[in-house]
Design a protein around this motif. Structure first.
Motif, PDB file in Angstrom:
ATOM      1  N   GLY A 120      -6.970   3.450  -5.283  1.00  0.00           N
ATOM      2  CA  GLY A 120      -7.228   3.721  -3.582  1.00  0.00           C
ATOM      3  C   GLY A 120      -8.541   4.557  -3.492  1.00  0.00           C
ATOM      4  O   GLY A 120      -9.706   5.191  -4.221  1.00  0.00           O
ATOM      5  N   ALA A 125      -2.980   4.489  -1.798  1.00  0.00           N
ATOM      6  CA  ALA A 125      -3.034   3.206  -2.920  1.00  0.00           C
ATOM      7  C   ALA A 125      -2.914   1.575  -3.116  1.00  0.00           C
ATOM      8  O   ALA A 125      -1.895   1.815  -1.755  1.00  0.00           O
ATOM      9  CB  ALA A 125      -2.871   4.229  -4.081  1.00  0.00           C
ATOM     10  N   LYS A 126      -3.934   1.320  -3.467  1.00  0.00           N
ATOM     11  CA  LYS A 126      -2.824  -0.178  -3.816  1.00  0.00           C
ATOM     12  C   LYS A 126      -2.088  -0.266  -5.250  1.00  0.00           C
ATOM     13  O   LYS A 126      -2.880  -0.417  -6.279  1.00  0.00           O
ATOM     14  CB  LYS A 126      -4.658  -1.688  -3.512  1.00  0.00           C
ATOM     15  CG  LYS A 126      -5.443  -1.401  -2.266  1.00  0.00           C
ATOM     16  CD  LYS A 126      -6.209  -2.011  -1.963  1.00  0.00           C
ATOM     17  CE  LYS A 126      -5.821  -3.507  -3.039  1.00  0.00           C
ATOM     18  NZ  LYS A 126      -7.594  -3.967  -2.596  1.00  0.00           N
ATOM     19  N   LEU A 158       1.057  -1.512  -0.331  1.00  0.00           N
ATOM     20  CA  LEU A 158       0.368   0.068  -0.187  1.00  0.00           C
ATOM     21  C   LEU A 158       1.014   1.045   0.246  1.00  0.00           C
ATOM     22  O   LEU A 158       1.931   0.785   0.610  1.00  0.00           O
ATOM     23  CB  LEU A 158      -0.728   0.048   1.152  1.00  0.00           C
ATOM     24  CG  LEU A 158      -1.736  -1.008   1.486  1.00  0.00           C
ATOM     25  CD1 LEU A 158      -2.533  -1.077   2.487  1.00  0.00           C
ATOM     26  CD2 LEU A 158      -3.080  -1.143   0.309  1.00  0.00           C
ATOM     27  N   VAL A 190     -10.248  -0.764   1.319  1.00  0.00           N
ATOM     28  CA  VAL A 190      -9.383   0.127   1.830  1.00  0.00           C
ATOM     29  C   VAL A 190      -8.899   1.692   2.511  1.00  0.00           C
ATOM     30  O   VAL A 190      -8.735   1.693   2.902  1.00  0.00           O
ATOM     31  CB  VAL A 190      -8.549   0.425   0.082  1.00  0.00           C
ATOM     32  CG1 VAL A 190      -9.408   0.906  -0.294  1.00  0.00           C
ATOM     33  CG2 VAL A 190      -7.109   1.102   0.815  1.00  0.00           C
TER      34      VAL A 190
END
Length: 311
Positions: free
Chosen positions: A304, A292-293, A226, A267
């Motif tokens: 994200g 954010a992923k 992440l 998330v």
């Protein structure tokens, strides 16, 4: 016997709750504010045979007219939920002292009520022997609002804390102490630009952590990276050491504490938990947190969520 003072000021506002009105578009007026004062029953009153007045005009109107001229004039009046406030916070924070902000639409009725409260605060501090018995704002030559003390005491909502302070404040967006800086900057004007701090931000960009997160089967039983970005607004108090500010290492520490509790499905949940925890720290006024992923989408750099928490 009433003593009346009138002052002209310019302003701009917009009204968002009347969806069919032209007033949804920002626009301005040249207005007049007239206040009528009288000595309180317990005060000395007229000094007949000597000064032949209850108080000098100059002394009675000095602090009120200073507020009108230095703060109210050319202020932009907005409701506390107006999205334009976000623009000013993020892009022109130096203009925050020029925004008059109240709960709900800044109609002439509501602003007049807030300003009547402001005048009462100024009188209580500088001339407690006088009271305002009539307050009028002339929005246009054909439209005016006239208030009495009963109208103010009957106001059912809290328009803003700034209304009850005898200073130059117009909103509660900035810490109380920063309005003292604003007043000092006005006094120091001598043909050159003055400086004042209107915001203090701590930020962290690109913080990488590993987390067990996601709702899909392939996201279970493993961790994934992440990326966290945080912008944290702090109050404008004096800083003498680390205890007076925010240690930015806490962003990663708090995020890892939540991650360590086990698998997280969304998330959004992690972002809200971390932002809420940061907002509870001393001196923190606002938190904007993005997570954010990078592995979420194969055809995008990252996906994200961003959350914003404020006091």
């Amino acid at each position: 016997m009433l003593i009346q003072f009138k002052r002209r000021f310019s302003m701009a506002h917009r009204l968002r709750f009347d969806s069919v009105s032209k007033c949804m578009t920002p626009h301005g007026h040249n207005e007049f504010v007239a206040v009528s004062l009288q000595p309180k029953a317990s005060a000395k009153g007229m000094d007949w045979g000597n000064a032949n007045y209850a108080a000098s005009f100059a002394d009675l109107k000095r602090h009120w007219h200073s507020f009108v001229d230095d703060a109210l004039d050319h202020a932009f009046q907005l409701g506390v939920d107006d999205p334009m406030l976000g623009y000013f916070r993020d892009h022109e924070s130096e203009l925050l002292p020029r925004l008059l902000v109240i709960q709900g639409d800044p109609t002439t009725e509501a602003v007049a009520t807030a300003l009547f409260m402001k005048l009462n605060a100024i009188l209580a501090k500088f001339r407690p022997d006088f009271e305002c018995v009539r307050f009028e704002i002339e929005e246009t030559p054909t439209n005016s609002i006239i208030l009495t003390p009963e109208d103010v005491t009957g106001c059912p909502i809290r328009l803003g804390e700034w209304c009850h302070r005898a200073d130059l404040s117009l909103n509660d967006l900035m810490p109380v102490e920063s309005w003292g800086q604003f007043a000092a900057a006005l006094k120091q004007r001598s043909g050159r630009a003055t400086k004042m701090m209107t915001s203090r931000r701590v930020f962290v960009q690109g913080l990488r952590i590993e987390a067990a997160i996601g709702i899909y089967d392939h996201e279970h039983g493993r961790t994934q990276p992440l990326i966290i970005d945080a912008v944290i607004d702090l109050s404008l108090h004096e800083i003498h050491g680390l205890k007076d500010t925010l240690n930015y290492e806490l962003v990663g520490k708090i995020a890892r504490q939540f991650v360590a509790r086990g698998h997280i499905r969304l998330v959004e949940t992690l972002a809200e938990d971390v932002a809420s925890e940061l907002l509870n720290l001393p001196h923190v006024q606002r938190v904007e947190l993005s997570i954010a992923k990078p592995e979420a989408l194969s055809d995008a750099d990252r996906a994200g969520v961003t959350v914003v928490y404020t006091h």
